[in-house]
Write a protein that holds these residues in place. Structure first.
Motif, mmCIF file in Angstrom:
data_model
loop_
_atom_site.group_PDB
_atom_site.id
_atom_site.type_symbol
_atom_site.label_atom_id
_atom_site.label_comp_id
_atom_site.label_asym_id
_atom_site.label_seq_id
_atom_site.Cartn_x
_atom_site.Cartn_y
_atom_site.Cartn_z
ATOM 1 N N ALA A 22 0.816 -1.211 0.000
ATOM 2 C CA ALA A 22 0.000 0.000 0.000
ATOM 3 C C ALA A 22 0.850 1.261 0.000
ATOM 4 N N LYS A 23 2.005 1.230 0.644
ATOM 5 C CA LYS A 23 2.845 2.407 0.735
ATOM 6 C C LYS A 23 3.219 2.926 -0.651
ATOM 7 N N GLY A 24 3.742 2.080 -1.484
ATOM 8 C CA GLY A 24 4.129 2.498 -2.824
ATOM 9 C C GLY A 24 2.934 2.898 -3.666
ATOM 10 N N CYS A 25 1.837 2.203 -3.495
ATOM 11 C CA CYS A 25 0.640 2.495 -4.273
ATOM 12 C C CYS A 25 0.075 3.862 -3.902
ATOM 13 N N ILE A 26 -0.003 4.132 -2.626
ATOM 14 C CA ILE A 26 -0.595 5.404 -2.188
ATOM 15 C C ILE A 26 0.256 6.579 -2.645
ATOM 16 N N LYS A 27 1.569 6.478 -2.445
ATOM 17 C CA LYS A 27 2.447 7.567 -2.872
ATOM 18 C C LYS A 27 2.370 7.760 -4.382
ATOM 19 N N GLY A 28 2.399 6.672 -5.136
ATOM 20 C CA GLY A 28 2.328 6.768 -6.585
ATOM 21 C C GLY A 28 0.994 7.303 -7.074
ATOM 22 N N GLY A 43 -7.035 12.647 -13.917
ATOM 23 C CA GLY A 43 -6.538 12.341 -12.584
ATOM 24 C C GLY A 43 -6.692 10.886 -12.190
ATOM 25 N N LEU A 44 -7.831 10.286 -12.519
ATOM 26 C CA LEU A 44 -8.042 8.881 -12.150
ATOM 27 C C LEU A 44 -7.104 7.953 -12.911
ATOM 28 N N LEU A 45 -6.911 8.240 -14.174
ATOM 29 C CA LEU A 45 -5.993 7.435 -14.971
ATOM 30 C C LEU A 45 -4.564 7.589 -14.452
ATOM 31 N N GLY A 46 -4.197 8.818 -14.112
ATOM 32 C CA GLY A 46 -2.879 9.069 -13.548
ATOM 33 C C GLY A 46 -2.697 8.376 -12.210
ATOM 34 N N ALA A 47 -3.755 8.362 -11.390
ATOM 35 C CA ALA A 47 -3.676 7.699 -10.091
ATOM 36 C C ALA A 47 -3.503 6.195 -10.247
ATOM 37 N N ALA A 48 -4.210 5.596 -11.176
ATOM 38 C CA ALA A 48 -4.073 4.151 -11.402
ATOM 39 C C ALA A 48 -2.675 3.815 -11.907
ATOM 40 N N ALA A 49 -2.172 4.598 -12.847
ATOM 41 C CA ALA A 49 -0.821 4.357 -13.357
ATOM 42 C C ALA A 49 0.216 4.611 -12.269
ATOM 43 N N GLY A 50 0.019 5.664 -11.489
ATOM 44 C CA GLY A 50 0.942 5.974 -10.401
ATOM 45 C C GLY A 50 0.977 4.887 -9.353
ATOM 46 N N CYS A 51 -0.165 4.295 -9.083
ATOM 47 C CA CYS A 51 -0.242 3.184 -8.129
ATOM 48 C C CYS A 51 0.592 2.013 -8.630
ATOM 49 N N ALA A 52 0.458 1.683 -9.884
ATOM 50 C CA ALA A 52 1.214 0.559 -10.449
ATOM 51 C C ALA A 52 2.716 0.832 -10.413
ATOM 52 N N VAL A 53 3.112 2.039 -10.785
ATOM 53 C CA VAL A 53 4.531 2.396 -10.767
ATOM 54 C C VAL A 53 5.056 2.417 -9.333
ATOM 55 N N GLY A 54 4.268 2.965 -8.422
ATOM 56 C CA GLY A 54 4.683 3.013 -7.021
ATOM 57 C C GLY A 54 4.862 1.634 -6.419
ATOM 58 N N ARG A 55 3.965 0.722 -6.743
ATOM 59 C CA ARG A 55 4.093 -0.662 -6.265
ATOM 60 C C ARG A 55 5.355 -1.301 -6.816
ATOM 61 N N HIS A 56 5.615 -1.088 -8.098
ATOM 62 C CA HIS A 56 6.805 -1.661 -8.730
ATOM 63 C C HIS A 56 8.066 -1.142 -8.050
ATOM 64 N N ARG A 57 8.134 0.158 -7.817
ATOM 65 C CA ARG A 57 9.318 0.744 -7.186
ATOM 66 C C ARG A 57 9.472 0.263 -5.747
ATOM 67 N N ALA A 58 8.370 0.167 -5.004
ATOM 68 C CA ALA A 58 8.443 -0.303 -3.615
ATOM 69 C C ALA A 58 8.904 -1.757 -3.564
ATOM 70 N N ASN A 59 8.406 -2.588 -4.473
ATOM 71 C CA ASN A 59 8.833 -3.989 -4.523
ATOM 72 C C ASN A 59 10.307 -4.104 -4.897
ATOM 73 N N LYS A 60 10.751 -3.285 -5.840
ATOM 74 C CA LYS A 60 12.150 -3.293 -6.254
ATOM 75 C C LYS A 60 13.049 -2.882 -5.084
#
Length: 77
Positions: A22-28, A43-60
């Motif tokens: 959730a941490k990476g998703c929320i920030k993204g 904004g909604l499309l950006g939030a969904a994409a940001g969530c995916a990118v944030g999760r990827h970065r947090a997992n990495k």
């Protein structure tokens, strides 16, 4: 219609994430939502994409932290 679809996709992406991710998703999502809003009221499309990118970065980052912790321990213990 498009807004409903994008909203549903964003909610699905947010619901799909676990508590550990959730941490990476929320920030993204926050960063992506703001950027998407200013880039053309998506904004909604950006939030969904940001969530995916944030999760990827947090997992990495978590993988890198785990590898570094594994290397710091002496062998044979």
């Amino acid at each position: 219609m498009t807004r409903i679809l994008v909203g549903a996709l964003a909610l699905t992406a947010l619901a799909w994430t676990g508590a550990a991710e959730a941490k990476g998703c929320i920030k993204g999502a926050v960063v992506g939502g703001v950027a998407g809003h200013y880039a053309g009221h998506h904004g909604l499309l950006g939030a969904a994409a940001g969530c995916a990118v944030g999760r990827h970065r947090a997992n990495k980052q978590a993988r890198q932290d785990n590898e570094a912790a594994g290397q710091a321990q002496p062998a044979g213990r």
